[in-house]
Design a protein around this motif. Structure first.
Motif, short mmCIF file in Angstrom:
data_model
loop_
_atom_site.label_atom_id
_atom_site.label_comp_id
_atom_site.label_asym_id
_atom_site.label_seq_id
_atom_site.Cartn_x
_atom_site.Cartn_y
_atom_site.Cartn_z
N ARG A 26 0.73 -1.19 0.00
CA ARG A 26 0.04 0.08 -0.01
C ARG A 26 0.73 1.12 0.09
N PHE A 27 0.29 2.31 -0.65
CA PHE A 27 0.99 3.56 -0.73
C PHE A 27 0.89 4.17 0.83
N LEU A 28 1.87 4.83 1.37
CA LEU A 28 1.90 5.55 2.58
C LEU A 28 1.90 6.82 2.53
N GLY A 29 0.80 7.65 2.66
CA GLY A 29 0.86 9.19 2.61
C GLY A 29 1.26 9.67 4.05
N GLY A 30 0.51 10.33 4.83
CA GLY A 30 0.86 10.86 6.17
C GLY A 30 0.40 9.61 7.30
N GLY A 31 -0.22 8.81 6.77
CA GLY A 31 -0.53 7.59 7.62
C GLY A 31 -1.60 7.82 8.53
N THR A 32 -2.18 8.98 8.51
CA THR A 32 -3.04 9.16 9.62
C THR A 32 -4.24 8.30 9.60
N ASN A 33 -4.78 7.51 8.44
CA ASN A 33 -5.74 6.85 8.45
C ASN A 33 -5.35 5.43 8.30
N LEU A 34 -4.37 5.22 7.34
CA LEU A 34 -3.80 3.66 6.90
C LEU A 34 -3.03 3.27 8.20
N VAL A 35 -2.46 3.69 9.01
CA VAL A 35 -1.94 3.25 10.19
C VAL A 35 -3.13 2.87 11.28
N ALA A 107 -1.33 14.75 7.19
CA ALA A 107 -2.25 14.37 6.17
C ALA A 107 -1.78 14.96 4.78
N THR A 108 -1.98 14.20 3.69
CA THR A 108 -1.65 14.64 2.27
C THR A 108 -2.86 14.65 1.59
N VAL A 109 -2.98 15.13 0.39
CA VAL A 109 -4.07 15.47 -0.52
C VAL A 109 -4.37 14.20 -1.05
N LEU A 113 -8.29 11.97 -0.12
CA LEU A 113 -9.46 11.45 -0.86
C LEU A 113 -9.49 10.04 -0.79
N LEU A 114 -8.47 9.50 -0.34
CA LEU A 114 -8.74 7.81 -0.27
C LEU A 114 -8.97 7.41 1.25
N GLN A 115 -9.06 8.37 2.01
CA GLN A 115 -9.47 7.85 3.23
C GLN A 115 -10.45 7.21 3.49
N SER A 163 -14.35 12.97 3.96
CA SER A 163 -13.58 13.91 3.80
C SER A 163 -14.28 15.31 3.61
N ASP A 164 -13.75 16.45 4.49
CA ASP A 164 -14.15 17.69 4.05
C ASP A 164 -13.74 18.28 2.78
N MET A 165 -12.16 18.15 2.60
CA MET A 165 -11.55 18.62 1.44
C MET A 165 -12.35 18.31 0.15
N LEU A 211 -1.04 5.49 -8.55
CA LEU A 211 -0.43 6.48 -7.54
C LEU A 211 -1.04 7.96 -8.00
N ILE A 212 -1.87 8.45 -7.26
CA ILE A 212 -2.27 9.77 -7.16
C ILE A 212 -1.24 10.87 -7.35
N THR A 213 -1.27 11.46 -8.21
CA THR A 213 0.08 12.41 -8.28
C THR A 213 -0.18 13.89 -8.18
N ARG A 229 -19.12 25.28 4.92
CA ARG A 229 -19.93 25.30 6.39
C ARG A 229 -20.21 24.06 6.70
N LYS A 230 -19.70 23.65 8.06
CA LYS A 230 -19.52 22.29 8.49
C LYS A 230 -20.43 22.01 9.84
N VAL A 231 -21.24 21.29 9.89
CA VAL A 231 -21.97 20.81 11.18
C VAL A 231 -21.42 19.68 11.76
C1 LIG Z 1 -8.76 11.75 14.84
C2 LIG Z 1 -9.11 12.10 13.34
C3 LIG Z 1 -9.98 13.08 13.21
C4 LIG Z 1 -10.12 13.35 11.59
N1 LIG Z 1 -11.23 14.61 11.39
C5 LIG Z 1 -11.27 14.54 10.01
C6 LIG Z 1 -12.30 15.38 9.43
O1 LIG Z 1 -12.99 16.27 10.17
N2 LIG Z 1 -12.40 15.91 8.33
C7 LIG Z 1 -11.69 15.01 7.25
O2 LIG Z 1 -11.78 15.13 5.98
N3 LIG Z 1 -10.72 14.41 7.74
C8 LIG Z 1 -10.47 13.78 8.85
N4 LIG Z 1 -9.71 13.01 9.61
C9 LIG Z 1 -8.95 12.12 8.42
C10 LIG Z 1 -7.81 12.63 7.95
O3 LIG Z 1 -7.98 13.99 7.11
C11 LIG Z 1 -7.16 11.64 6.99
O4 LIG Z 1 -6.82 10.64 7.68
C12 LIG Z 1 -6.13 12.16 6.23
O5 LIG Z 1 -6.52 13.13 5.41
C13 LIG Z 1 -5.55 11.07 5.28
O6 LIG Z 1 -4.10 11.45 4.50
P1 LIG Z 1 -3.04 10.71 4.60
O7 LIG Z 1 -2.02 11.55 3.82
O8 LIG Z 1 -2.58 10.59 6.47
O9 LIG Z 1 -3.44 9.23 4.23
P2 LIG Z 1 -2.98 7.90 4.52
O10 LIG Z 1 -3.32 7.28 5.90
O11 LIG Z 1 -1.43 7.68 4.37
O12 LIG Z 1 -3.46 6.73 3.32
C14 LIG Z 1 -4.76 6.85 3.30
C15 LIG Z 1 -5.05 5.76 1.98
O13 LIG Z 1 -4.56 6.85 0.92
C16 LIG Z 1 -3.73 5.99 0.26
N5 LIG Z 1 -2.84 6.75 -0.32
C17 LIG Z 1 -2.06 7.90 0.26
N6 LIG Z 1 -1.49 8.63 -0.62
C18 LIG Z 1 -1.56 8.08 -1.90
C19 LIG Z 1 -1.16 8.46 -3.32
N7 LIG Z 1 -0.44 9.51 -3.48
N8 LIG Z 1 -1.80 7.63 -4.25
C20 LIG Z 1 -2.59 6.83 -4.05
N9 LIG Z 1 -2.75 6.26 -2.71
C21 LIG Z 1 -2.46 7.01 -1.74
C22 LIG Z 1 -3.16 4.95 1.20
O14 LIG Z 1 -2.69 3.65 0.42
C23 LIG Z 1 -4.38 4.70 2.05
O15 LIG Z 1 -5.01 3.60 1.35
C24 LIG Z 1 -9.43 12.83 10.84
C25 LIG Z 1 -8.58 11.64 11.15
C26 LIG Z 1 -8.39 11.50 12.35
C27 LIG Z 1 -7.40 10.37 12.82
#
Ligand SMILES: Cc1cc2nc3c(=O)[nH]c(=O)nc-3n(C[C@H](O)[C@H](O)[C@H](O)COP(=O)(O)OP(=O)(O)OC[C@H]3O[C@@H](n4cnc5c(N)ncnc54)[C@H](O)[C@@H]3O)c2cc1C
Ligand code: SF4
Length: 330
Positions: A26-35, A107-109, A113-115, A163-165, A211-213, A229-231
Protein backbone atom coordinates in the motif's frame (compact mmCIF):
# COMPACT_ATOMS: atom_id res chain seq x y z
CA UNK A 1 -0.69 -5.83 13.95
CA UNK A 2 0.82 -7.80 11.09
CA UNK A 3 4.57 -7.40 10.50
CA UNK A 4 5.19 -5.26 7.39
CA UNK A 5 8.05 -3.94 5.25
CA UNK A 6 8.77 -0.27 4.60
CA UNK A 7 10.27 1.36 1.50
CA UNK A 8 10.68 5.05 0.77
CA UNK A 9 10.04 5.90 -2.90
CA UNK A 10 12.12 8.71 -4.42
CA UNK A 11 10.52 8.98 -7.86
CA UNK A 12 7.06 8.34 -9.29
CA UNK A 13 8.05 5.45 -11.56
CA UNK A 14 9.87 3.76 -8.68
CA UNK A 15 6.85 4.14 -6.39
CA UNK A 16 4.52 2.58 -8.97
CA UNK A 17 7.00 -0.26 -9.62
CA UNK A 18 7.40 -1.01 -5.92
CA UNK A 19 3.66 -1.25 -5.47
CA UNK A 20 3.18 -3.31 -8.60
CA UNK A 21 5.75 -5.86 -7.42
CA UNK A 22 3.72 -6.78 -4.32
CA UNK A 23 -0.07 -7.24 -4.43
CA UNK A 24 -0.17 -6.73 -0.67
CA UNK A 25 1.65 -3.36 -0.74
CA UNK A 26 0.00 0.00 0.00
CA UNK A 27 1.11 3.57 -0.53
CA UNK A 28 1.74 5.49 2.68
CA UNK A 29 0.95 9.22 2.76
CA UNK A 30 0.75 10.84 6.17
CA UNK A 31 -0.43 7.52 7.59
CA UNK A 32 -3.16 9.20 9.64
CA UNK A 33 -5.85 6.85 8.33
CA UNK A 34 -3.93 3.84 7.02
CA UNK A 35 -1.90 3.23 10.18
CA UNK A 36 -5.05 3.44 12.35
CA UNK A 37 -6.69 0.84 10.11
CA UNK A 38 -3.60 -1.36 10.38
CA UNK A 39 -3.75 -1.15 14.17
CA UNK A 40 -7.40 -2.23 14.17
CA UNK A 41 -6.69 -5.08 11.72
CA UNK A 42 -8.88 -3.74 8.91
CA UNK A 43 -5.81 -3.20 6.70
CA UNK A 44 -3.01 -5.78 6.73
CA UNK A 45 -0.44 -4.68 4.12
CA UNK A 46 2.79 -6.62 3.72
CA UNK A 47 4.67 -3.53 2.52
CA UNK A 48 4.26 0.23 2.90
CA UNK A 49 5.62 2.38 0.07
CA UNK A 50 6.14 5.83 1.56
CA UNK A 51 5.36 8.53 -1.02
CA UNK A 52 6.14 11.62 1.05
CA UNK A 53 9.60 12.15 -0.45
CA UNK A 54 8.22 12.22 -4.00
CA UNK A 55 8.49 15.56 -5.83
CA UNK A 56 4.71 16.04 -5.64
CA UNK A 57 4.58 18.65 -2.90
CA UNK A 58 4.03 21.81 -4.95
CA UNK A 59 1.00 23.99 -5.66
CA UNK A 60 1.31 25.68 -9.03
CA UNK A 61 -0.87 27.99 -11.09
CA UNK A 62 -2.21 26.64 -14.40
CA UNK A 63 -2.96 28.50 -17.60
CA UNK A 64 -6.12 30.58 -17.29
CA UNK A 65 -6.12 30.78 -13.51
CA UNK A 66 -6.50 27.24 -12.14
CA UNK A 67 -4.30 25.44 -9.62
CA UNK A 68 -2.46 22.13 -9.73
CA UNK A 69 -2.00 20.66 -6.26
CA UNK A 70 0.59 17.91 -5.81
CA UNK A 71 -0.64 14.72 -4.15
CA UNK A 72 1.79 14.96 -1.23
CA UNK A 73 0.99 18.57 -0.34
CA UNK A 74 -0.02 18.46 3.31
CA UNK A 75 -3.47 19.59 4.39
CA UNK A 76 -1.81 22.41 6.40
CA UNK A 77 0.16 23.71 3.42
CA UNK A 78 -2.91 23.53 1.19
CA UNK A 79 -5.07 25.53 3.60
CA UNK A 80 -2.35 28.16 4.12
CA UNK A 81 -1.52 28.72 0.44
CA UNK A 82 -2.32 32.34 -0.51
CA UNK A 83 -3.71 31.44 -3.97
CA UNK A 84 -5.96 28.73 -2.53
CA UNK A 85 -7.29 31.19 0.03
CA UNK A 86 -7.81 33.89 -2.61
CA UNK A 87 -9.20 31.86 -5.52
CA UNK A 88 -10.92 28.94 -3.73
CA UNK A 89 -11.60 30.10 -0.14
CA UNK A 90 -14.12 27.29 0.50
CA UNK A 91 -11.32 24.78 -0.08
CA UNK A 92 -9.06 26.35 2.54
CA UNK A 93 -12.03 26.53 4.96
CA UNK A 94 -12.94 22.89 4.32
CA UNK A 95 -9.42 21.70 5.04
CA UNK A 96 -9.21 23.76 8.23
CA UNK A 97 -12.56 22.34 9.37
CA UNK A 98 -11.06 18.83 9.34
CA UNK A 99 -9.11 16.90 11.97
CA UNK A 100 -6.57 18.83 14.10
CA UNK A 101 -3.47 20.92 13.45
CA UNK A 102 -1.15 17.98 14.12
CA UNK A 103 -3.10 15.68 11.81
CA UNK A 104 -3.28 18.28 9.05
CA UNK A 105 0.52 18.66 9.24
CA UNK A 106 0.85 14.96 8.39
CA UNK A 107 -2.15 14.28 6.14
CA UNK A 108 -1.71 14.57 2.36
CA UNK A 109 -4.09 15.48 -0.46
CA UNK A 110 -3.93 12.01 -2.04
CA UNK A 111 -4.49 10.26 1.29
CA UNK A 112 -7.38 12.53 2.18
CA UNK A 113 -9.32 11.56 -0.94
CA UNK A 114 -8.69 7.86 -0.26
CA UNK A 115 -9.44 7.86 3.47
CA UNK A 116 -12.01 5.22 4.43
CA UNK A 117 -15.43 5.64 5.98
CA UNK A 118 -15.91 6.28 9.68
CA UNK A 119 -18.85 3.85 9.92
CA UNK A 120 -18.23 2.17 13.28
CA UNK A 121 -19.01 -1.30 11.92
CA UNK A 122 -16.28 -0.95 9.29
CA UNK A 123 -13.61 -1.05 12.01
CA UNK A 124 -15.47 -3.55 14.23
CA UNK A 125 -14.07 -6.87 13.04
CA UNK A 126 -16.91 -8.74 14.79
CA UNK A 127 -19.65 -6.96 12.77
CA UNK A 128 -20.92 -7.83 9.29
CA UNK A 129 -19.76 -5.19 6.82
CA UNK A 130 -19.92 -5.51 3.04
CA UNK A 131 -17.28 -2.84 2.61
CA UNK A 132 -14.73 -4.75 4.73
CA UNK A 133 -15.84 -8.32 3.91
CA UNK A 134 -17.85 -8.40 0.66
CA UNK A 135 -21.06 -10.40 0.99
CA UNK A 136 -21.09 -10.40 4.81
CA UNK A 137 -24.00 -7.95 5.17
CA UNK A 138 -24.42 -4.42 6.48
CA UNK A 139 -24.83 -3.98 10.21
CA UNK A 140 -25.66 -0.28 9.88
CA UNK A 141 -28.96 -0.62 7.99
CA UNK A 142 -30.67 -2.15 11.04
CA UNK A 143 -28.20 -0.74 13.56
CA UNK A 144 -26.50 2.55 14.41
CA UNK A 145 -26.82 4.80 11.37
CA UNK A 146 -27.57 8.31 12.58
CA UNK A 147 -24.58 9.65 10.58
CA UNK A 148 -25.13 7.54 7.48
CA UNK A 149 -26.16 8.32 3.91
CA UNK A 150 -29.42 9.84 2.65
CA UNK A 151 -28.37 10.07 -1.02
CA UNK A 152 -26.97 7.52 -3.46
CA UNK A 153 -26.76 4.63 -0.98
CA UNK A 154 -27.81 1.03 -1.54
CA UNK A 155 -29.05 -1.78 0.72
CA UNK A 156 -25.47 -3.10 0.57
CA UNK A 157 -23.87 -0.07 2.24
CA UNK A 158 -25.12 3.24 3.67
CA UNK A 159 -21.78 4.67 4.78
CA UNK A 160 -20.73 8.27 4.07
CA UNK A 161 -17.39 9.57 2.85
CA UNK A 162 -15.71 11.54 5.62
CA UNK A 163 -13.57 14.03 3.67
CA UNK A 164 -14.22 17.76 4.06
CA UNK A 165 -11.60 18.66 1.45
CA UNK A 166 -13.28 16.42 -1.11
CA UNK A 167 -16.55 18.35 -0.83
CA UNK A 168 -14.93 21.64 -1.86
CA UNK A 169 -12.87 19.94 -4.59
CA UNK A 170 -16.06 18.41 -5.98
CA UNK A 171 -17.86 21.77 -6.06
CA UNK A 172 -14.98 23.18 -8.12
CA UNK A 173 -14.77 20.32 -10.69
CA UNK A 174 -11.38 19.05 -9.56
CA UNK A 175 -9.61 16.45 -11.71
CA UNK A 176 -7.42 13.72 -10.18
CA UNK A 177 -4.21 12.81 -12.02
CA UNK A 178 -2.60 9.44 -11.44
CA UNK A 179 0.27 7.29 -12.67
CA UNK A 180 0.25 3.56 -13.35
CA UNK A 181 2.77 1.12 -14.84
CA UNK A 182 0.91 1.63 -18.16
CA UNK A 183 1.21 5.42 -18.03
CA UNK A 184 -0.65 8.43 -16.66
CA UNK A 185 -4.41 8.98 -16.45
CA UNK A 186 -7.01 11.45 -15.21
CA UNK A 187 -10.42 11.23 -13.53
CA UNK A 188 -12.81 14.07 -12.76
CA UNK A 189 -13.56 13.85 -9.06
CA UNK A 190 -17.24 13.21 -9.78
CA UNK A 191 -16.24 10.03 -11.66
CA UNK A 192 -13.43 9.16 -9.23
CA UNK A 193 -15.78 7.67 -6.60
CA UNK A 194 -17.83 4.71 -7.86
CA UNK A 195 -21.56 4.35 -7.18
CA UNK A 196 -22.15 2.08 -4.16
CA UNK A 197 -24.35 -0.53 -5.89
CA UNK A 198 -23.54 -4.06 -4.72
CA UNK A 199 -19.78 -3.44 -4.58
CA UNK A 200 -19.21 -0.98 -1.71
CA UNK A 201 -15.70 -2.41 -1.23
CA UNK A 202 -14.68 -0.98 -4.63
CA UNK A 203 -14.73 2.70 -3.79
CA UNK A 204 -12.93 4.42 -6.65
CA UNK A 205 -12.40 4.12 -10.38
CA UNK A 206 -8.61 4.29 -9.95
CA UNK A 207 -6.85 1.43 -11.77
CA UNK A 208 -5.17 -1.11 -9.45
CA UNK A 209 -1.82 0.15 -8.17
CA UNK A 210 -2.40 3.75 -9.32
CA UNK A 211 -0.47 6.49 -7.57
CA UNK A 212 -2.35 9.78 -7.26
CA UNK A 213 0.08 12.47 -8.43
CA UNK A 214 -2.00 15.67 -8.37
CA UNK A 215 -5.42 17.28 -8.17
CA UNK A 216 -6.12 20.10 -10.62
CA UNK A 217 -8.68 22.83 -10.05
CA UNK A 218 -9.85 24.40 -13.33
CA UNK A 219 -10.22 28.18 -13.43
CA UNK A 220 -13.50 29.20 -11.77
CA UNK A 221 -14.01 32.92 -11.07
CA UNK A 222 -17.17 32.07 -9.06
CA UNK A 223 -15.02 30.12 -6.59
CA UNK A 224 -13.55 33.37 -5.25
CA UNK A 225 -17.00 33.96 -3.69
CA UNK A 226 -17.29 30.65 -1.89
CA UNK A 227 -17.78 29.24 1.59
CA UNK A 228 -17.58 25.91 3.39
CA UNK A 229 -19.85 25.28 6.34
CA UNK A 230 -19.60 22.16 8.47
CA UNK A 231 -22.01 20.95 11.15
CA UNK A 232 -20.63 18.48 13.69
CA UNK A 233 -21.51 17.11 17.08
CA UNK A 234 -18.72 19.02 18.84
CA UNK A 235 -16.93 22.19 17.89
CA UNK A 236 -13.63 20.68 16.77
CA UNK A 237 -11.89 17.41 16.02
CA UNK A 238 -15.08 15.79 14.74
CA UNK A 239 -16.34 14.58 11.40
CA UNK A 240 -19.26 16.33 9.70
CA UNK A 241 -22.87 15.27 10.16
CA UNK A 242 -23.64 17.71 7.36
CA UNK A 243 -21.61 20.14 5.28
CA UNK A 244 -21.76 22.31 2.20
CA UNK A 245 -19.33 23.95 -0.19
CA UNK A 246 -21.07 26.77 -2.03
CA UNK A 247 -20.01 29.46 -4.50
CA UNK A 248 -22.32 32.13 -5.87
CA UNK A 249 -22.06 34.84 -8.50
CA UNK A 250 -25.10 37.16 -8.41
CA UNK A 251 -25.54 39.99 -10.91
CA UNK A 252 -28.45 42.44 -10.59
CA UNK A 253 -30.19 40.03 -8.26
CA UNK A 254 -29.97 37.11 -10.70
CA UNK A 255 -27.85 33.97 -10.23
CA UNK A 256 -25.16 34.09 -12.93
CA UNK A 257 -23.15 31.09 -11.67
CA UNK A 258 -23.45 28.75 -8.70
CA UNK A 259 -21.58 25.70 -7.36
CA UNK A 260 -22.91 23.42 -4.64
CA UNK A 261 -21.62 20.21 -3.08
CA UNK A 262 -22.75 18.43 0.09
CA UNK A 263 -20.75 16.39 2.59
CA UNK A 264 -21.78 13.61 5.00
CA UNK A 265 -24.83 12.66 2.92
CA UNK A 266 -23.43 10.00 0.55
CA UNK A 267 -20.60 7.55 -0.09
CA UNK A 268 -18.86 10.38 -1.96
CA UNK A 269 -18.88 14.16 -1.87
CA UNK A 270 -22.24 14.98 -3.45
CA UNK A 271 -22.38 17.50 -6.30
CA UNK A 272 -25.82 19.13 -6.15
CA UNK A 273 -26.39 19.44 -9.90
CA UNK A 274 -30.21 19.55 -9.68
CA UNK A 275 -30.02 22.47 -7.24
CA UNK A 276 -27.50 24.28 -9.45
CA UNK A 277 -29.78 23.88 -12.49
CA UNK A 278 -32.78 25.14 -10.53
CA UNK A 279 -30.89 28.25 -9.43
CA UNK A 280 -28.98 29.31 -12.54
CA UNK A 281 -30.61 32.28 -14.29
CA UNK A 282 -33.22 32.76 -11.55
CA UNK A 283 -33.71 35.30 -8.80
CA UNK A 284 -31.32 34.99 -5.86
CA UNK A 285 -33.80 34.76 -2.98
CA UNK A 286 -34.23 32.61 0.12
CA UNK A 287 -37.32 31.02 -1.44
CA UNK A 288 -35.37 30.09 -4.57
CA UNK A 289 -32.53 28.65 -2.46
CA UNK A 290 -35.02 26.52 -0.49
CA UNK A 291 -36.73 25.32 -3.69
CA UNK A 292 -33.36 24.38 -5.18
CA UNK A 293 -32.42 22.42 -2.06
CA UNK A 294 -35.76 20.60 -2.26
CA UNK A 295 -35.10 19.75 -5.91
CA UNK A 296 -31.80 18.11 -4.96
CA UNK A 297 -33.10 16.40 -1.84
CA UNK A 298 -36.20 14.97 -3.55
CA UNK A 299 -34.05 11.88 -4.19
CA UNK A 300 -33.13 11.52 -0.50
CA UNK A 301 -33.96 8.21 1.18
CA UNK A 302 -33.68 8.46 4.95
CA UNK A 303 -33.24 5.57 7.37
CA UNK A 304 -35.09 5.60 10.73
CA UNK A 305 -32.39 7.63 12.52
CA UNK A 306 -30.87 9.94 9.90
CA UNK A 307 -33.87 11.83 8.50
CA UNK A 308 -32.63 14.97 10.27
CA UNK A 309 -29.95 15.24 7.56
CA UNK A 310 -32.55 16.21 4.96
CA UNK A 311 -33.60 19.25 7.01
CA UNK A 312 -30.03 20.01 8.03
CA UNK A 313 -28.75 20.01 4.45
CA UNK A 314 -31.71 22.12 3.26
CA UNK A 315 -31.00 24.66 6.00
CA UNK A 316 -27.30 24.74 5.09
CA UNK A 317 -28.15 25.53 1.47
CA UNK A 318 -30.47 28.40 2.41
CA UNK A 319 -28.19 29.86 5.08
CA UNK A 320 -24.93 29.79 3.13
CA UNK A 321 -26.38 30.96 -0.20
CA UNK A 322 -28.23 33.79 1.60
CA UNK A 323 -24.97 34.92 3.18
CA UNK A 324 -23.14 34.82 -0.13
CA UNK A 325 -25.97 36.71 -1.88
CA UNK A 326 -25.99 39.40 0.83
CA UNK A 327 -22.23 39.80 0.50
CA UNK A 328 -22.56 40.16 -3.28
CA UNK A 329 -25.15 42.92 -2.82
CA UNK A 330 -22.90 45.02 -0.56
C1 LIG B 1 -8.88 11.91 14.88
C2 LIG B 1 -9.06 12.21 13.43
C3 LIG B 1 -9.97 13.17 13.06
C4 LIG B 1 -10.16 13.45 11.69
N1 LIG B 1 -11.07 14.41 11.32
C5 LIG B 1 -11.28 14.65 9.99
C6 LIG B 1 -12.25 15.58 9.55
O1 LIG B 1 -12.95 16.20 10.36
N2 LIG B 1 -12.40 15.78 8.22
C7 LIG B 1 -11.64 15.11 7.30
O2 LIG B 1 -11.80 15.35 6.08
N3 LIG B 1 -10.72 14.22 7.68
C8 LIG B 1 -10.53 13.97 9.00
N4 LIG B 1 -9.61 13.04 9.38
C9 LIG B 1 -9.01 12.18 8.36
C10 LIG B 1 -7.74 12.73 7.83
O3 LIG B 1 -8.02 13.91 7.10
C11 LIG B 1 -7.21 11.63 6.93
O4 LIG B 1 -6.77 10.58 7.77
C12 LIG B 1 -6.07 12.11 6.08
O5 LIG B 1 -6.47 13.15 5.23
C13 LIG B 1 -5.51 10.97 5.26
O6 LIG B 1 -4.32 11.43 4.63
P1 LIG B 1 -2.96 10.65 4.81
O7 LIG B 1 -1.97 11.29 3.92
O8 LIG B 1 -2.58 10.55 6.26
O9 LIG B 1 -3.40 9.24 4.26
P2 LIG B 1 -2.84 7.79 4.61
O10 LIG B 1 -3.42 7.35 5.92
O11 LIG B 1 -1.37 7.73 4.46
O12 LIG B 1 -3.49 6.96 3.42
C14 LIG B 1 -4.87 6.83 3.24
C15 LIG B 1 -5.11 5.94 2.02
O13 LIG B 1 -4.66 6.61 0.84
C16 LIG B 1 -3.69 5.82 0.16
N5 LIG B 1 -2.76 6.79 -0.42
C17 LIG B 1 -2.11 7.79 0.23
N6 LIG B 1 -1.46 8.57 -0.66
C18 LIG B 1 -1.71 8.07 -1.90
C19 LIG B 1 -1.35 8.45 -3.23
N7 LIG B 1 -0.59 9.53 -3.48
N8 LIG B 1 -1.80 7.69 -4.25
C20 LIG B 1 -2.56 6.60 -4.03
N9 LIG B 1 -2.93 6.21 -2.80
C21 LIG B 1 -2.53 6.94 -1.75
C22 LIG B 1 -3.10 4.90 1.19
O14 LIG B 1 -2.59 3.71 0.61
C23 LIG B 1 -4.33 4.63 2.05
O15 LIG B 1 -5.13 3.64 1.44
C24 LIG B 1 -9.40 12.75 10.73
C25 LIG B 1 -8.46 11.80 11.13
C26 LIG B 1 -8.29 11.51 12.45
C27 LIG B 1 -7.29 10.46 12.85
S1 SF4 C 1 -22.71 1.05 6.09
FE1 SF4 C 1 -21.11 0.21 4.75
S2 SF4 C 1 -19.26 0.43 6.04
FE2 SF4 C 1 -21.03 0.52 7.44
S3 SF4 C 1 -21.51 -1.60 8.07
FE3 SF4 C 1 -22.71 -1.20 6.26
S4 SF4 C 1 -21.41 -2.01 4.60
FE4 SF4 C 1 -20.07 -1.66 6.33
Amino acid sequence: MREFGYRRAVDVAGAVALLGADPEARFLGGGTNLVDLMKSGVERPALLVDVRELPLDRIEGTEGGGLRIGATVTNSDLAAHPEVRRRYPALAQAVLAGASGQLRNMATVGGNLLQRTRCGYFTDLAAPCNKRVPGSGCAAVEGEHHNHAILGASAHCVAVHPSDMGVALTAFDAVVSYETADGPGELPLEAFYRPVGDTPHRETALPPGALITAVTLPPAPVAAHSRYRKVRERASYAFAIGSIAAALDVRDGVVHDVRLAFGAVASRPWRARAAERALTGGVASADAFAAAADAELAAAKALPHNGYKVTLTRNLVVAVLTELAEEAAR
